[in-house]
Design a protein around this motif. Sequence first.
Motif, PDB file in Angstrom:
ATOM      1  N   UNK A  37       0.825  -1.211   0.000  1.00  0.00           N
ATOM      2  CA  UNK A  37       0.000   0.000   0.000  1.00  0.00           C
ATOM      3  C   UNK A  37       0.860   1.264   0.000  1.00  0.00           C
ATOM      4  N   UNK A  38       2.034   1.202   0.605  1.00  0.00           N
ATOM      5  CA  UNK A  38       2.934   2.360   0.605  1.00  0.00           C
ATOM      6  C   UNK A  38       3.541   2.565  -0.782  1.00  0.00           C
ATOM      7  N   UNK A  39       3.957   1.478  -1.409  1.00  0.00           N
ATOM      8  CA  UNK A  39       4.567   1.546  -2.735  1.00  0.00           C
ATOM      9  C   UNK A  39       3.561   2.059  -3.762  1.00  0.00           C
ATOM     10  N   UNK A  40       2.285   1.754  -3.561  1.00  0.00           N
ATOM     11  CA  UNK A  40       1.237   2.178  -4.495  1.00  0.00           C
ATOM     12  C   UNK A  40       1.148   3.697  -4.602  1.00  0.00           C
ATOM     13  N   UNK A  41       1.667   4.421  -3.604  1.00  0.00           N
ATOM     14  CA  UNK A  41       1.626   5.887  -3.646  1.00  0.00           C
ATOM     15  C   UNK A  41       2.775   6.461  -4.463  1.00  0.00           C
ATOM     16  N   UNK A  42       3.750   5.620  -4.822  1.00  0.00           N
ATOM     17  CA  UNK A  42       4.866   6.075  -5.646  1.00  0.00           C
ATOM     18  C   UNK A  42       6.203   5.567  -5.152  1.00  0.00           C
ATOM     19  N   UNK A  43       7.061   5.260  -6.127  1.00  0.00           N
ATOM     20  CA  UNK A  43       8.408   4.762  -5.839  1.00  0.00           C
ATOM     21  C   UNK A  43       9.431   5.588  -6.608  1.00  0.00           C
ATOM     22  N   UNK A  44      10.681   5.468  -6.206  1.00  0.00           N
ATOM     23  CA  UNK A  44      11.765   6.071  -6.971  1.00  0.00           C
ATOM     24  C   UNK A  44      11.818   5.343  -8.316  1.00  0.00           C
ATOM     25  N   UNK A  45      11.885   6.066  -9.423  1.00  0.00           N
ATOM     26  CA  UNK A  45      11.914   5.411 -10.738  1.00  0.00           C
ATOM     27  C   UNK A  45      13.016   4.358 -10.826  1.00  0.00           C
ATOM     28  N   UNK A  48      12.300  12.221   0.273  1.00  0.00           N
ATOM     29  CA  UNK A  48      12.536  12.212  -1.175  1.00  0.00           C
ATOM     30  C   UNK A  48      11.739  13.345  -1.818  1.00  0.00           C
ATOM     31  N   UNK A  49      12.425  14.244  -2.507  1.00  0.00           N
ATOM     32  CA  UNK A  49      11.769  15.399  -3.110  1.00  0.00           C
ATOM     33  C   UNK A  49      11.810  15.359  -4.626  1.00  0.00           C
ATOM     34  N   UNK A  50      12.246  14.248  -5.170  1.00  0.00           N
ATOM     35  CA  UNK A  50      12.399  14.156  -6.614  1.00  0.00           C
ATOM     36  C   UNK A  50      11.275  13.349  -7.238  1.00  0.00           C
ATOM     37  N   UNK A  51      11.513  12.963  -8.491  1.00  0.00           N
ATOM     38  CA  UNK A  51      10.539  12.244  -9.295  1.00  0.00           C
ATOM     39  C   UNK A  51      10.156  10.907  -8.649  1.00  0.00           C
ATOM     40  N   UNK A  52       8.891  10.542  -8.822  1.00  0.00           N
ATOM     41  CA  UNK A  52       8.439   9.217  -8.417  1.00  0.00           C
ATOM     42  C   UNK A  52       7.649   8.609  -9.563  1.00  0.00           C
ATOM     43  N   UNK A  53       7.524   7.290  -9.522  1.00  0.00           N
ATOM     44  CA  UNK A  53       6.655   6.617 -10.480  1.00  0.00           C
ATOM     45  C   UNK A  53       5.671   5.776  -9.687  1.00  0.00           C
ATOM     46  N   UNK A  54       4.447   5.726 -10.191  1.00  0.00           N
ATOM     47  CA  UNK A  54       3.410   4.947  -9.537  1.00  0.00           C
ATOM     48  C   UNK A  54       3.325   3.607 -10.257  1.00  0.00           C
ATOM     49  N   UNK A  55       3.556   2.496  -9.541  1.00  0.00           N
ATOM     50  CA  UNK A  55       3.534   1.187 -10.194  1.00  0.00           C
ATOM     51  C   UNK A  55       2.193   0.946 -10.909  1.00  0.00           C
ATOM     52  N   UNK A  56       2.285   0.390 -12.108  1.00  0.00           N
ATOM     53  CA  UNK A  56       1.087   0.058 -12.868  1.00  0.00           C
ATOM     54  C   UNK A  56       0.493   1.213 -13.647  1.00  0.00           C
ATOM     55  N   UNK A  57       1.133   2.376 -13.599  1.00  0.00           N
ATOM     56  CA  UNK A  57       0.601   3.544 -14.337  1.00  0.00           C
ATOM     57  C   UNK A  57       1.531   3.960 -15.434  1.00  0.00           C
ATOM     58  N   UNK A  87      15.566   1.622   0.475  1.00  0.00           N
ATOM     59  CA  UNK A  87      14.643   2.734   0.746  1.00  0.00           C
ATOM     60  C   UNK A  87      13.402   2.211   1.463  1.00  0.00           C
ATOM     61  N   UNK A  88      12.880   2.998   2.421  1.00  0.00           N
ATOM     62  CA  UNK A  88      11.570   2.715   3.028  1.00  0.00           C
ATOM     63  C   UNK A  88      10.845   4.047   3.214  1.00  0.00           C
ATOM     64  N   UNK A  89       9.935   4.103   4.143  1.00  0.00           N
ATOM     65  CA  UNK A  89       9.158   5.334   4.344  1.00  0.00           C
ATOM     66  C   UNK A  89       9.989   6.410   5.042  1.00  0.00           C
TER      67      UNK A  89
END
Length: 102
Positions: free
Chosen positions: A28-36, A93-102, A62-64
């Motif tokens: 559920x945490x990863x679903x909000x976005x991960x480092x690319x 983390x203040x940079x780009x993130x990617x949302x898995x599955x999007x 990396x974690x929360x």
Amino acid sequence: MKEIQPTELADKLKQGEKLHIIDVREDDEVATGMIPGAKHIRLGEIPERIDELDKDEHYYIVCRSGGRSGRATEYLEANGINATNMNGGMLAWEDEIEVPGK
């Protein structure tokens, strides 16, 4: 334990370095976005999935907030894996993130 600041890790990504980043948060945490480019391996799965990691590579963990990734980093280092904890986790983390599955 080796540590890196989120800004340093972001700079490495921007410079095009080929990095191995492992996100040890829950689904559920990863679903909000991960480092690319990060690979998701939940903290509880690290012992059973350690064979997926190459002892010749360097991994950034990396974690929360930095606590779970610190435990994962210590475990990996104790098992011969070169690992570095990202201080402050995704909260810092203040940079780009990617949302898995999007």
